[in-house]
Design a protein around this motif. Structure first.
Motif, PDB file in Angstrom:
ATOM      1  N   ARG A 130       0.836  -1.204   0.000  1.00 21.95           N
ATOM      2  CA  ARG A 130       0.000   0.000   0.000  1.00 21.95           C
ATOM      3  C   ARG A 130       0.871   1.255   0.000  1.00 21.95           C
ATOM      4  O   ARG A 130       0.571   2.225  -0.707  1.00 21.95           O
ATOM      5  N   GLU A 131       1.947   1.224   0.762  1.00 17.51           N
ATOM      6  CA  GLU A 131       2.848   2.384   0.817  1.00 17.51           C
ATOM      7  C   GLU A 131       3.494   2.637  -0.536  1.00 17.51           C
ATOM      8  O   GLU A 131       3.645   3.788  -0.969  1.00 17.51           O
ATOM      9  N   GLU A 132       3.892   1.561  -1.231  1.00 10.89           N
ATOM     10  CA  GLU A 132       4.492   1.711  -2.552  1.00 10.89           C
ATOM     11  C   GLU A 132       3.491   2.278  -3.549  1.00 10.89           C
ATOM     12  O   GLU A 132       3.846   3.108  -4.400  1.00 10.89           O
ATOM     13  N   LEU A 133       2.238   1.863  -3.450  1.00 14.83           N
ATOM     14  CA  LEU A 133       1.216   2.378  -4.349  1.00 14.83           C
ATOM     15  C   LEU A 133       0.974   3.865  -4.099  1.00 14.83           C
ATOM     16  O   LEU A 133       0.844   4.651  -5.044  1.00 14.83           O
ATOM     17  N   LEU A 134       0.907   4.262  -2.836  1.00 14.79           N
ATOM     18  CA  LEU A 134       0.716   5.670  -2.504  1.00 14.79           C
ATOM     19  C   LEU A 134       1.859   6.516  -3.054  1.00 14.79           C
ATOM     20  O   LEU A 134       1.654   7.597  -3.616  1.00 14.79           O
ATOM     21  N   LEU A 152     -11.842   1.298  -8.581  1.00 11.35           N
ATOM     22  CA  LEU A 152     -10.794   1.563  -9.561  1.00 11.35           C
ATOM     23  C   LEU A 152      -9.515   0.807  -9.222  1.00 11.35           C
ATOM     24  O   LEU A 152      -8.786   0.375 -10.119  1.00 11.35           O
ATOM     25  N   VAL A 153      -9.205   0.688  -7.948  1.00 13.50           N
ATOM     26  CA  VAL A 153      -8.113  -0.172  -7.481  1.00 13.50           C
ATOM     27  C   VAL A 153      -8.657  -1.010  -6.326  1.00 13.50           C
ATOM     28  O   VAL A 153      -9.464  -0.529  -5.528  1.00 13.50           O
ATOM     29  N   THR A 154      -8.202  -2.249  -6.262  1.00 11.62           N
ATOM     30  CA  THR A 154      -8.726  -3.170  -5.254  1.00 11.62           C
ATOM     31  C   THR A 154      -7.581  -3.919  -4.590  1.00 11.62           C
ATOM     32  O   THR A 154      -6.767  -4.543  -5.285  1.00 11.62           O
ATOM     33  N   ALA A 160      -2.025  -6.120   0.096  1.00 10.87           N
ATOM     34  CA  ALA A 160      -1.129  -5.691  -0.981  1.00 10.87           C
ATOM     35  C   ALA A 160      -1.948  -5.479  -2.262  1.00 10.87           C
ATOM     36  O   ALA A 160      -3.168  -5.661  -2.274  1.00 10.87           O
ATOM     37  N   TYR A 161      -1.265  -5.080  -3.327  1.00 12.50           N
ATOM     38  CA  TYR A 161      -1.933  -4.812  -4.598  1.00 12.50           C
ATOM     39  C   TYR A 161      -1.165  -5.474  -5.734  1.00 12.50           C
ATOM     40  O   TYR A 161       0.057  -5.675  -5.638  1.00 12.50           O
ATOM     41  N   VAL A 168      -2.885   1.886 -13.061  1.00 12.03           N
ATOM     42  CA  VAL A 168      -4.238   2.433 -12.936  1.00 12.03           C
ATOM     43  C   VAL A 168      -4.216   3.700 -12.090  1.00 12.03           C
ATOM     44  O   VAL A 168      -4.807   4.724 -12.458  1.00 12.03           O
ATOM     45  N   ALA A 169      -3.524   3.635 -10.963  1.00 10.81           N
ATOM     46  CA  ALA A 169      -3.472   4.780 -10.055  1.00 10.81           C
ATOM     47  C   ALA A 169      -2.833   5.988 -10.729  1.00 10.81           C
ATOM     48  O   ALA A 169      -3.303   7.122 -10.581  1.00 10.81           O
ATOM     49  N   GLY A 170      -1.758   5.763 -11.475  1.00  9.44           N
ATOM     50  CA  GLY A 170      -1.104   6.866 -12.159  1.00  9.44           C
ATOM     51  C   GLY A 170      -2.010   7.527 -13.187  1.00  9.44           C
ATOM     52  O   GLY A 170      -2.048   8.759 -13.305  1.00  9.44           O
TER      53      GLY A 170
END
Length: 246
Positions: A130-134, A152-154, A160-161, A168-170
């Protein structure tokens, strides 16, 4: 490696004697490595402060070889490392200041293990925390929770993701800069789910087959169909908008 022209007329508008290039020339130079790049993409990266091309008195953009190399770095980090523009800009700026800054990692490889998996070993799906995604998306917890509320993200069961969530997040973050909010993207998510369901229907018989080779072929067929549906979706959107991307 990008090959930048040393001057003279090439594709698009002619470059000046000083070696500066028009945006059309830059587009064709970049397309050797990045076939999907467009003039709109280059202009957007300029608006985000990734490059600062010179301007002629008439307002036309003129790009130096350094600008083209920087564009290549930006596109490469987006493609290969799924990094958002904010992180890429900070990384490149630090490099230009002479700082030794490691490229942010999204955990697509196992730490300390560069070896390929054994043939009998199924490759583990790339995952990020989660921290890496943020960090990758350049957003805070509140925004991520909003994106999750719209599907949009799950996250996975352990929190984890999948690594693709960073892409997608970007994209969600970039669309947000144009005023497109997560709630507006629900229709895209619904369409993607329907397209995925259609592909799954086609490959389902292959996945259930008793022959291991046939089951393995299902993954390749899934990727092929996914690529075709993405191309069709893009073409339909362009047709509906009455535009044609270069």
């Amino acid at each position: 490696m990008l090959q930048t022209p040393s001057g003279g007329a090439r594709h698009g508008t002619a470059a000046t004697d000083s070696g500066l290039m028009s945006i059309g020339t830059v587009l064709n130079v970049l397309r050797d490595e990045f076939p999907e790049v467009t003039i709109s993409k280059i202009r957007f990266l300029e608006s985000e402060g990734l490059i600062e091309p010179q301007r002629t008195p008439a307002g036309y953009r003129k790009f130096s070889a350094r600008d083209v190399e920087r564009l290549g770095h930006v596109l490469r980090m987006q493609r290969d490392h799924y990094l958002p523009l904010k992180v890429i800009r900070e990384h490149l700026d630090a490099m230009e200041r002479g700082e030794a800054v490691p490229l942010p990692s999204l955990g697509r490889q196992r730490d300390g293990d560069d070896s390929a998996p054994e043939p009998s070993e199924a490759p583990a799906a790339a995952r990020i925390s989660r921290e890496e995604l943020l960090t990758a998306a350049g957003v805070d917890e509140r925004e991520l929770r909003e994106w999750q509320s719209y599907g949009l993200v799950t996250p996975l069961e352990d929190g984890a993701y999948e690594a693709e969530a960073a892409t997608v997040a970007g994209l969600v973050a970039e669309l947000g800069r144009f005023g497109i909010e997560p709630r507006h993207l629900r229709v895209m998510k619904a369409a993607a789910d329907r397209e995925a369901g259609l592909v799954d229907q086609v490959v389902a018989p292959l996945k259930r087959h008793r022959n291991p080779q046939t089951r393995a072929h299902a993954e390749a067929r899934t990727k092929e169909l996914a690529g075709l549906t993405v191309k069709l979706h893009a073409a339909l959107v362009q047709t509906a908008l009455g535009v044609r991307l270069p």
